[in-house]
Design an enzyme around this catalytic site. Structure first.
Site, mmCIF file in Angstrom:
data_model
loop_
_atom_site.group_PDB
_atom_site.id
_atom_site.type_symbol
_atom_site.label_atom_id
_atom_site.label_comp_id
_atom_site.label_asym_id
_atom_site.label_seq_id
_atom_site.Cartn_x
_atom_site.Cartn_y
_atom_site.Cartn_z
ATOM 1 N N GLU A 90 0.830 -1.201 0.000
ATOM 2 C CA GLU A 90 0.000 0.000 0.000
ATOM 3 C C GLU A 90 0.868 1.256 0.000
ATOM 4 O O GLU A 90 1.707 1.438 0.886
ATOM 5 C CB GLU A 90 -0.914 0.008 1.229
ATOM 6 C CG GLU A 90 -1.884 1.178 1.257
ATOM 7 C CD GLU A 90 -2.841 1.117 2.444
ATOM 8 O OE1 GLU A 90 -3.317 2.182 2.851
ATOM 9 O OE2 GLU A 90 -3.083 0.009 2.947
ATOM 10 N N LYS A 274 -6.967 -0.419 12.341
ATOM 11 C CA LYS A 274 -6.413 -0.930 11.090
ATOM 12 C C LYS A 274 -5.187 -0.118 10.690
ATOM 13 O O LYS A 274 -4.188 -0.660 10.200
ATOM 14 C CB LYS A 274 -7.472 -0.876 9.989
ATOM 15 C CG LYS A 274 -7.049 -1.521 8.671
ATOM 16 C CD LYS A 274 -6.457 -0.532 7.683
ATOM 17 C CE LYS A 274 -6.081 -1.201 6.362
ATOM 18 N NZ LYS A 274 -5.421 -0.270 5.423
ATOM 19 N N ASP A 290 3.865 -14.362 12.126
ATOM 20 C CA ASP A 290 2.481 -14.672 11.760
ATOM 21 C C ASP A 290 1.627 -13.425 11.947
ATOM 22 O O ASP A 290 1.105 -13.171 13.029
ATOM 23 C CB ASP A 290 1.971 -15.826 12.636
ATOM 24 C CG ASP A 290 0.605 -16.320 12.197
ATOM 25 O OD1 ASP A 290 -0.048 -15.642 11.374
ATOM 26 O OD2 ASP A 290 0.186 -17.381 12.686
ATOM 27 N N HIS A 388 0.350 13.172 0.340
ATOM 28 C CA HIS A 388 1.273 12.269 -0.351
ATOM 29 C C HIS A 388 1.321 12.558 -1.849
ATOM 30 O O HIS A 388 1.210 11.664 -2.677
ATOM 31 C CB HIS A 388 0.863 10.819 -0.093
ATOM 32 C CG HIS A 388 0.746 10.509 1.359
ATOM 33 N ND1 HIS A 388 1.826 10.488 2.213
ATOM 34 C CD2 HIS A 388 -0.332 10.257 2.130
ATOM 35 C CE1 HIS A 388 1.424 10.208 3.438
ATOM 36 N NE2 HIS A 388 0.126 10.070 3.413
#
Length: 760
Positions: A90, A274, A290, A388
């Site tokens: 991303e 998130k 993991d 950005h």
């Protein structure tokens, strides 16, 4: 230069994102973050997971999918600097993390605490006749159960880990009756520990049944790792939050309000958390951990109170500063299967430099808090999209077909234009390609370039190395330039900034204290009597560094011209050239003078250095009937001209007669080359180039990358191909009047850069 510690300077990389991949890897190696072995692995691609190893990792393998490995910069955690490897697809995550870490490092860095790396194993017992009696028995005979569990993994116990404690929980069942659940608390040290804990649960199951009189059903680890916790903290004074038209107090209060929203609304909390995991997961993937288990633990922990909420807290301190804290379960490992099966994981862990799993967990906690800060700051100031522009421009440039050799130039001009659109990028791509073929600029305006001074890059068509010993050489400018701009500052010194190369330093006023990189700049400022001025020189190099294309000379000329324009010194081209030559002598030891001459005048020329020190070189401009079509192949392997020139000199000193003979042959080829160019006899010119390359190979200044590029060019129709410049890597030049696109494409397919140019 700031007053940061030397270790801090090692981890600070100004405008790292502007560098080429090879330059990034080179700088990491130069600063000691990468060993020579890891440097070679990254440059060659040997670290990439191979299909035969992937086939041993999971079932039904048919391929390997790649993801980018980026670097989070500027991290200071518990007083130690880290370069953080991140595997993520991303855009903006890596840049956001590095920006946030830079802010926090300026205020003391992240402080992180962690508990012992304990993992919980669960043994479910049903059909227990007397729950209270069974629970009491298990607790009374706890040591017996722990000893049995530890006997299954004695090496873990020897390392200070193993089963440490036991808990017993009772849960009501929906259909009536209760179940009993035994928790084994296992310190797995530096291992992730899932298989270890599962083995222990299996091993004690029979004894648990005997003790309880019940029936053991499930025996498996829990991914809610709330006994392996990390707390990350940062303190940011409001003055460090000021910017982009917002007062620091506004930003602080906005971040606090946004965090409060996430603390009370699970819909916002899900997106808020998130964002934290954007950073945490990227480190987990890079280090072979993991990430699914880490995600599960984080979200379960966020809902531990019966309502899903924020994992972070942002609040105002006693002095008005912004304080951020993150509490998160973090059970990770640095040993085990993934390290043996995936070379990139092992390389990433070496780069990160953590010694224990707890240290890795602490770094990941800091990364999670940094990502959260960056996202909230963007949301409460300019918005998440606005921040950005350059990253967006890079994506647009790719979509517009910008190839590697023009990519950075296209991105810079796209940002300058303010129109981050594909149509605009395509327009700029077309213009840059025209410039590379020598077509005058007519369709695209670049105001930001108008006030920058320029030094030209170059190729040597014939005569390199021999020119140092008095032979002729043919050189020509290429449509790659170094541009520079000088600006007054109040810093009290001379600052040099080269974002694309990751260079930022303050010129030491005392020549005795200048390192090798500063000496050239020092010569310029000392000669022009500007050392006492307060000025910043910003350099924009479109000439690849150490690739045999005259980058150092072009930079010297650009800097001199920038100072000449800024201070209205009235320097002539002859004076600029002479001063640039002095810089070249510092850079290369025994400089021929050809690079600085082409960088200054920007014309094809026949060159022969002065016979005596202080004399004038022979410089003859070459007038050609038509432009000559070439392809420049760039190997990506850096070549220091000073090194190759030094090796040739050592060999010449051992056997001057032999080497003088080679130099004379090269001189003869060069003079024939002038005739071939003026008659536009390209077949003859190609033959001369091929022979010259053979002689340069005899001087041992070639490399396997250069030889491969030469072979590719010849196989795909080039009339001639040879190394250009110092050799030892760097670049080659190929004469391609018919199938230039095919030659360039073949070079790119082999993993090299290629640029089509015309000279004349």
């Amino acid at each position: 230069m700031s007053a940061e510690s030397s270790s801090a300077e090692r981890s600070r990389f100004p405008a790292f994102y502007k560098l080429s991949v090879s330059d990034r890897v080179r700088i990491m190696h130069e600063r000691g973050w990468l060993s020579s072995e890891d440097y070679q692995a990254l440059v060659s691609g040997e670290h990439t997971l191979k299909i035969h190893k992937a086939d041993k990792m999971i079932e039904n393998v048919v391929g390997v999918m790649g993801l980018p490995v980026g670097l989070g910069l500027n991290f200071l955690v518990n007083g130690r600097d880290y370069i953080v490897p991140l595997v993520v697809e991303e855009p903006s995550i890596v840049a956001a993390l590095s920006s946030a870490a830079k802010v926090v490092r300026g205020t003391g860095g992240f402080t992180v605490e962690s508990t012992e790396p304990v993992l919980i194993g669960q043994v479910q017992v049903v059909d227990v006749p007397h729950l209270a009696h069974a629970k009491a028995t298990l607790l009374q005979r706890k040591d017996e159960l722990l000893n049995l569990a530890n006997s299954l993994h004695p090496q873990m116990v020897a390392r200070g880990g193993g089963a440490q404690d036991l808990e017993v929980h009772v849960h009501a069942r929906a259909e009536g009756g209760d179940m009993l659940v035994v928790h084994l608390l296992v310190d797995t040290r530096d291992a992730m520990g899932a298989n270890l804990v599962n083995t222990m649960c299996e091993g004690v199951a029979s004894l648990v049944e005997t003790m309880t009189g019940g029936r053991v059903f499930l025996r498996i680890l829990s991914n809610l790792t709330d006994r392996s916790m990390v707390r990350a903290r940062c303190v940011i004074p409001v003055e460090h939050l000021t910017g982009k038209g917002f007062a620091g107090e506004e930003v602080r209060d906005g971040i606090m309000l946004a965090n409060e929203f996430a603390s009370i609304d699970p819909y916002r909390a899900a997106t808020h958390n998130k964002g934290i995991m954007n950073g945490v997961d990227a480190v987990a993937l890079a280090t072979g951990n993991d990430w699914r288990a880490i995600e599960a633990a984080a979200h379960a922990y966020a809902a531990r109170g019966g309502r899903y909420t924020s994992l972070t807290r942002w609040y105002k301190g006693e002095k008005g500063e912004l304080i951020g804290e993150l509490d998160i379960p973090m059970k990770v490992g640095i040993v085990g299967g993934p390290l043996q099966s995936n070379a990139t994981v092992a390389l990433d862990l070496r780069l990160l430099g953590v010694k224990t799993a707890r240290e890795l967990a602490e770094v990941m906690g800091a990364v999670g808090l940094a990502q959260n800060f960056s996202a909230l700051r963007a949301l409460v100031t300019e918005g998440i999209q606005q921040g950005h522009m350059t990253l967006h421009a890079r994506s647009v440039a790719v979509a517009a077909g910008a190839t590697a050799e023009i990519f950075d130039t296209v991105v810079e001009r796209l940002v300058e234009s303010g129109e981050i659109k594909i149509w605009k990028a395509q327009e700029i791509v077309d213009q840059v390609r025209k410039e590379s073929r020598g077509v005058p600029e007519t369709t695209v305006e670049h105001p930001a370039v108008d006030h920058r001074a320029c030094g030209h890059g170059k190729i040597i068509l014939l005569g390199e190395h021999a020119v140092v010993y008095g032979s002729h050489a043919i050189a020509a400018p290429v449509p790659l330039a170094v541009r520079a701009i000088a600006q007054d500052t109040t810093s009290g010194g001379v600052d040099m900034l080269i974002p694309r190369w990751g260079v930022e330093y303050r010129l030491h006023r005392d020549p005795a204290h200048r390192d090798s990189f500063q000496r050239s700049l020092g010569i310029i400022f000392d000669t022009l009597e500007l050392t006492e001025r307060s000025v910043r020189i910003e350099v924009f190099p479109n000439v690849p560094r150490a690739m045999g294309l005259g980058g150092s000379a072009a930079m010297a000329v650009a800097v001199i011209r920038a100072l000449d324009q800024h201070y209205k010194l009235g320097l002539s081209d002859e004076e600029i050239n002479a001063l640039a030559f002095r810089c070249e002598e510092v850079a290369h030891g025994s400089a021929s003078g050809i690079d600085n001459t082409v960088a200054t005048y920007g014309k094809p020329l026949l060159y022969k250095r002065a016979a005596k020190a202080g004399g004038a070189p022979m410089v003859q401009e070459l007038k050609l009937p038509k432009r000559i079509p070439l392809v420049i192949g760039i190997s990506g392997k850096e070549s220091l001209t000073a090194v190759t020139v030094g090796k040739v000199r050592t060999a010449w000193q051992r056997n001057p007669a032999l080497y003088d003979g080679i130099f004379q042959q090269i001189d003869g080829l060069t003079l024939q080359g002038v005739e071939a160019m003026q008659q536009y006899d390209l077949e003859r010119l190609g033959d001369l180039m091929n022979i010259c390359h053979g002689l340069l190979n005899a001087l041992r200044v070639s490399s396997w990358e250069v030889e491969e590029l030469v072979q590719i060019a010849r196989e795909h129709g080039a009339l001639g191909a040879k190394l250009t410049g110092g050799g030892g890597g760097g670049s080659i030049v190929a004469l391609c009047p018919q199938n230039r696109e095919k030659v360039a494409a073949a070079m790119r397919d082999a993993g090299y850069q290629a640029m089509e140019v015309d000279i004349g």
